[in-house]
Design an enzyme around this catalytic site. Sequence first.
Site, PDB file in Angstrom:
ATOM      1  CD  GLU A   1       1.283  78.282  57.584  1.00 46.88           C
ATOM      2  OE1 GLU A   1       1.723  77.518  56.712  1.00 46.88           O
ATOM      3  OE2 GLU A   1       1.278  77.999  58.798  1.00 46.88           O
TER       4      GLU A   1
ATOM      5  CE  LYS B   1      -8.798  74.664  59.826  1.00 49.57           C
ATOM      6  NZ  LYS B   1      -9.599  73.785  58.951  1.00 49.57           N
TER       7      LYS B   1
ATOM      8  CG  ASP C   1     -12.585  72.696  53.652  1.00 49.31           C
ATOM      9  OD1 ASP C   1     -12.283  71.871  54.526  1.00 49.31           O
ATOM     10  OD2 ASP C   1     -13.761  72.929  53.305  1.00 49.31           O
TER      11      ASP C   1
ATOM     12  CE1 TYR D   1       0.330  71.073  58.599  1.00 52.58           C
ATOM     13  CE2 TYR D   1      -1.133  70.884  56.708  1.00 52.58           C
ATOM     14  CZ  TYR D   1      -0.713  70.440  57.944  1.00 52.58           C
ATOM     15  OH  TYR D   1      -1.329  69.358  58.532  1.00 52.58           O
TER      16      TYR D   1
ATOM     17  CE  LYS E   1     -13.081  75.694  60.336  1.00 52.16           C
ATOM     18  NZ  LYS E   1     -13.672  74.502  60.967  1.00 52.16           N
TER      19      LYS E   1
ATOM     20  CB  CYS F   1     -39.435  63.455  29.560  1.00 52.19           C
ATOM     21  SG  CYS F   1     -38.116  64.532  28.974  1.00 52.19           S
TER      22      CYS F   1
ATOM     23  CB  CYS G   1     -39.501  63.961  24.741  1.00 49.79           C
ATOM     24  SG  CYS G   1     -39.102  62.670  25.953  1.00 49.79           S
TER      25      CYS G   1
ATOM     26  CB  CYS H   1     -36.156  61.206  29.861  1.00 49.00           C
ATOM     27  SG  CYS H   1     -36.850  61.063  28.198  1.00 49.00           S
TER      28      CYS H   1
ATOM     29  CB  CYS I   1     -35.453  62.929  25.074  1.00 51.23           C
ATOM     30  SG  CYS I   1     -35.650  64.403  26.102  1.00 51.23           S
TER      31      CYS I   1
END
Length: 670
Positions: free
Chosen positions: A113, A115, A117, A222, A311, A405, A408, A423, A428
């Site tokens: 199956e 796995k 996460d 599962y 894994k 920024c 601007c 900013c 802007c």
Amino acid sequence: MERKEAEKRVQELNDLLKKYGHAYYVMDEPLVSDSVYDAHLQELIAIEAQFPELIHPNSPTQRVGGDVLAGFSKVIHAYPMLSLSNVFNEEDIRDFDRRVQAGTGQPLSYICELKIDGLAVSLRYENGEFVQGSTRGDGTIGEDITANLKTIHAIPLELAEPVTIEVRGEAYMPKKSFMRLNERRDENGEEPFANPRNAAAGSLRQLDPKIAASRNLSVFIYGIGGDGGAYGQDTHADSLDYLASLGFQTNPFSKRCKTIEDVLVFIESWQNRRQDLDYEIDGIVIKVDSYEEQEQLGFTAKSPRWATAYKFPAEEVLTKLRDIELSVGRTGVVTPTALLDPVKVAGTTVSRASLHNEDLIREKDIRIGDTVIIRKAGDIIPEVVSVVMDQRNGDEVPYHMPENCPVCDSDLVRIEGEVALRCVNPQCPAQMKEALIHFVSRNAMNIEGVGERVVDQLYTTGLVKDVADLYALTKEQLLSLERMGEKSATNLVNAIAASKENSMEKLLFGLGIRHVGARAATLLSEEFGTIDALAEADVERLIAIHEIGEKVADSVVTFFANEDVQEVLDKLKTFGVNMTYKGRTRQEVPTEGPFAGKTIVLTGKLSILTRNEAKEQIEALGGKISGSVSKKTDLVIAGEDAGSKLAKAEELGIPVWNETELVDALGEKE
């Protein structure tokens, strides 16, 4: 609607919605359109509002998330939730095969199956009804997260058979949901989740179930807790089929493997194509398929001897970081992005990776010119894992975030308690473009036909500098844009004009006030009724509103104190954009009159008014409609053939009116 009729219709709607939900969320085979599903759901909500006693804890209406929890209670698992041993390469897998064959004295077949996460969960059903869901915890004691798990549509609230059973599964966040969530967190100056697993776990451990409901989680079941063969199956594969028949979502890619060679082929195939899935997997679970042989092999103190988890190795690659680029979001958050020599990672070519914020750059000592290790966080978002220090030659350049920024040139500030630089110039250009995209979005002013490409052209050509300028656009101006035809321009002009009639809460949300989402926008609109009234409110007045906290209040006051904001609002008014809430404000609820503040029950057949007309008119005069008679009921309106509610009202001594008396009080006669 009488109670008997309502009871019948509630059951019909429950059955329909569960059928449609299972087809959509579990089978991925929708039976009806979203509009049909929503219409049935709204009908059920309306009936349950009229007859609250008919609300079942596992009704489809209960998936949106209820009240905030005080905390999570502990759950002792009836059957321990053991973890699996891990294997990391072909040699480890073959060793596992040799051990289990030695334990049984014969060749074995396996089931493999994916796995998932995510977060391991246990679901308990009694007589087919979902009664409790919990986390793994330490394997013996977990936490009760039933309220949060109920918000996951892939979890059936009622099974196809009235069985008492405990099942195990993995709750997860789809990749698209993960990306959307992190985009929102970036915009709000919050730390993004590192991967979908952390995001799923964080969602299910929120004390407010509405947060879990908003994050579009799912689940794969599962296995069965305890004796897997207790329900008549001989193998784990058979149990997966049985679980699916009960209505659970099981992963479609499990496979029976007759030999360990078949297992290795299965692993290799998924290692090469796991990026094609809409959810994250970090390996393959290998189980002995036969329950009889599982029982023969038994358990160690920590894990079953008949199963293990392979894994996948984390795919990490080296590349050069050539530069760091800054972008400015709608709320002014400045996000650094690493520009890389293109490199293939987890199936796609990566040339950019988010660095999130200045603190991360400092912590990892990332410099321009460094050789860096790249991977995809959760196999989705490229990230810089670390710098390869022994590759440095002295030419690398330390990076410092600018004081101004990048778009601007305004000062950048770091708000106390946040990691992001912002900013704070509302004019802007970068913020203006993002603000325009937000303003026209579906949950805001809902102006169809204005996407990112159109916004970029409108802003670049100078046709639109702020959201108010949208309302000055002409068809001729729109036709000057690239790929804008006659029909599209006409539709867009009409859509912009139509949006002027939106209620205040749509405009308020569209203005993009920091921390003011759609819910807060509605609450503020109900309270103040007009934009002008809201603009005059101070922090104390705002935080007196239920659900409005100091952070939202400060943000609202700061926003309306800005002269540029006032200028935009004046322009919007000039163009005829509605600034008024079209619902009923709290101040408009009558405090005097025959219905003000009273709880009223309607029963029997009405002949002069429809039930909905009566309900709407009573509520408009400050009354509250209830579906049941109790000591708290102030008045019962009894039509023809009134039954048990009338009898109960008479028993309790509650005043009873006929329909003519109701119409007289409303001031409306046929």
